[in-house]
Design a protein around this motif. Sequence first.
Motif, mmCIF file in Angstrom:
data_model
loop_
_atom_site.group_PDB
_atom_site.id
_atom_site.type_symbol
_atom_site.label_atom_id
_atom_site.label_comp_id
_atom_site.label_asym_id
_atom_site.label_seq_id
_atom_site.Cartn_x
_atom_site.Cartn_y
_atom_site.Cartn_z
ATOM 1 N N ARG A 148 6.689 2.891 9.009
ATOM 2 C CA ARG A 148 6.407 1.619 8.349
ATOM 3 C C ARG A 148 7.635 1.119 7.607
ATOM 4 O O ARG A 148 8.337 1.884 6.954
ATOM 5 N N ASP A 187 7.747 -1.187 1.824
ATOM 6 C CA ASP A 187 6.505 -1.799 1.352
ATOM 7 C C ASP A 187 6.442 -2.131 -0.136
ATOM 8 O O ASP A 187 6.029 -3.216 -0.510
ATOM 9 N N ARG A 216 6.207 -7.921 -2.140
ATOM 10 C CA ARG A 216 6.209 -6.599 -1.517
ATOM 11 C C ARG A 216 5.860 -6.742 -0.042
ATOM 12 O O ARG A 216 5.551 -7.829 0.423
ATOM 13 N N MET A 247 0.151 -3.075 9.965
ATOM 14 C CA MET A 247 -0.924 -2.601 9.108
ATOM 15 C C MET A 247 -1.964 -3.718 9.026
ATOM 16 O O MET A 247 -1.605 -4.901 9.028
ATOM 17 N N ARG A 280 -6.277 -0.150 -7.319
ATOM 18 C CA ARG A 280 -6.310 1.259 -6.925
ATOM 19 C C ARG A 280 -5.771 2.159 -8.021
ATOM 20 O O ARG A 280 -6.041 3.356 -8.023
HETATM 21 MG MG MG Z 1 -0.800 -0.318 1.673
#
Ligand code: MG
Length: 875
Positions: free
Chosen positions: A620, A623, A671, A748, A784
């Motif tokens: 990835r 991020d 981001r 994603m 989160r």
């Molecule tokens: Mg994520």
Amino acid sequence: APKVYVFGAGRNEGDASMCDLLGGKGANLAEMSRIGLSVPPGFTITTAVCAEYNRLGNRDLPLGVWEDALVGLREVEAMAGLKLGDAASPLLLSVRSGAAISMPGMLDTVLNLGLNDLVVEGLAAKCGAAFAYDSYRRFMDMYGCVVLGMSHESFERELDAVKREAGVEKDNELDAERLRALCARFKGVYREAGLSFPEDPLEQMRLAICAVFDSWNSARAIKYREVQKIKGLRGTAVNVQAMAYGNMGDTSATGVLFTRDASTGENRLYGEYLINAQGEDVVAGIRTPEPIETLRERIPEAYDELLRNTRILEEHYRDMQDIEFTVQEGKLYMLQCRSGKRTGVAAVKIATDMVREGLVTKREAVNMVGADHLDQLLHPQFTEEAKGSGEVVATGLPASPGAAVGVVAFSTEEAEDLQSRGQPAILVRVETSPEDVGGMAAAQGILTERGGMTSHAAVVARGWGKTCISGATGIKVNEQDGVLECGAGRVYRRGDWVSLDGSEGKVYDGKLAVQAAKMTPEMEEFMGWVDEMRKLRVLANADTPEDAEKARENGAEGIGLVRTEHMFFKTEERLRSVRRMIMAADEAERRKALDEILVFQREDFEGIFRAMRGLPVTIRLLDPPLHEFLPEGKELEDLVGAISLETSVPRQEVLQRVEKLQEVNPMLGFRGCRLAIAHPEIARTQARAVLEAACNAQREGCEVFPDIMVPLVGSRAELANQERVIRQECESVMREKGTRVDYKVGTMIEVPRAALMAGQIAEHAEFFSFGTNDLTQMTMGFSRDDSAAFLNTYLAEGIIAQDPFQTLDAGVKELMEMAVKRGRKQRPDLKVGLCGEHGGDPASVKFCDSLGLNYVSCSPFRVPIARLAAAQAAV
Ligand code: MG
Ligand code: PEP
């Protein structure tokens, strides 16, 4: 529907399948009776009656229940050849609770019911005065406590006084006269409490049934269900059953046993018993029970029958059983059986042994081992003794399992310092940020005041298989002064020892004894069956070649997520390059820094490709928001100074650039792909690093399958932009290298809009990977990192049933289903996986299987658990 079900003497109105209605005990008593084992006759009043009783709330049995119970009682009397309240041939009863899920010791029981001043005389004439008065005093004590709410101590005081007068130590040394006197004193205890002992046995029975129903809503039962997350039960059933007497002399006994060793799984009886005793004596620990093998000499016939019964029950239930029994004057009675609780080692051993013995199929065996069992096998644990005697000083979320013992440290430096001196450290922080990874790596375990199950600390800890307790909201951490305050005035400073149980989220005072993780040959065999049965592939989230190796050892079939940024913290040098890239004033400066990044990223990727030869590796692109990589305070000033000196840009200007990066809401800020769209050279550099590494590895003869993944995409245009940049760069690398690599570009799915617009996004994506951490955060609107505080309330209040960051929420699932459908409609061969923390959660894995995903990806340590869950979903 009937309210009362009779069992005994080969009769059964219920059976094992009726656990919901009859409770575990009632259903299995009926079943044992059905298959011909000797069970004292009785009847079960259903859990539905309990629900109705509690709904009415007037402490009276619902209409018709008493009449049905009386009919049941007549049948029991006929089967037993005895009569309740009849002094000439007295029937005594046990009145026991039994819910569908066992709640050991939480609900009430009354034994020896049916005695009064008259009946006890009859019983004495038949069975001896000592036995009769022993039973009577037991009954008065238990009835008083359970039904009338009297204190056990008030009875205990009288018992002690009588024992003193008699000059004996143990209860069973009292003779008939003393016991008779004790019963008279117990009557006095009732009078002193202003209560009268009910002489009418039917009245005794009615009130005892009500008391058992009442115990369903006792404070401790409610608390237990809350802690064990037991939900959706109607209540407890009540089992009214003829007493079998284990206290009728030396050929009588009572005991409990497991049909196999519950701790190692070995195929041998595992249990204990007491001669001349009743069930509660074993539990109360008044006398030390004897190991079950010795029953063979003491009461051989009963032992032989018991041994036969264990085989019959194992064959019948196809599982290891936990049994309660009583022997009355040489005759065996079965009082209970249920599937036995066992350790992880035992679960795997029993499952594999039973396949070999032909008792179960491999398919059935796969369902005999739970995720918690495997988890135990994969991590060190505290010994049971250590936990039993340890003092819990705080609790938090069980974020990453295992046992860790160490000295508290409040910063990365302290943890590293301890490590270098060979001292185990426990890193204690208010919360952790990527900057703390050094300390987390150096520590044995991590404890944070804030943060949920997918907070940074939790994710990283799980990835490393490191014990972590997050969101311990009851503690106070003062990082500056190095003080950890737990409740109850407990304070820990640098150098003090604590023990963390990450499997249960408990912090213990001091050092607890640890036992190592156990890997057995049975385990390998078992996992072989697991892999034969599953459809879903299991990949791992790994950021380093070492983690990739670990993942492969655990059976991962590729890497589903490389979080490239995690490698930025590996060395000071790397971090310096990253910081230069971030603080670059122009593209030229940024390029220079990126060239340095290219070198180390390529090296990382080469290592990972080698470790995963022949398997897919999903990498990835960058991020997190950039300021996460910048230091704070004094360190930041130094950095600004150094950069200003080198680039001759005034300090003020450099500092301003840093301040510009600060965000109020960084998780929804600058981001993911937003970074690489604004600064395409970032994506270009990372794509180049991937492809160069892939070409290099391939040249060495290593088969490579790189998947390049774009984070935080919400629209077709975003992905189109990134796809173009990535493909351009990849094509140039391959031209330069004069070779081709089979790579894919995908995205994603972690922004809700991406799930909705999945059809359009699939035009540019060869694969989807659900980032369910962010998808949950954004779908629920729950941070989160900061949700622990209110999630606990939500769970306690039943507003949510499960932590959505642990087990997929229904709304998130809905979005996933939509995305799969729309994505595959556009592109039928679209590869779809999941790489959020849910990839290691059995219930979520099951859902992924039902959605027809190609794979789930989880931390290397969860891989075996995900494999098992995938197999269980498929069988
Ligand atoms: Mg994520
Ligand atoms: C996710 O959001 O689920 C994910 C896998 O990415 P990260 O946890 O790095 O945000």
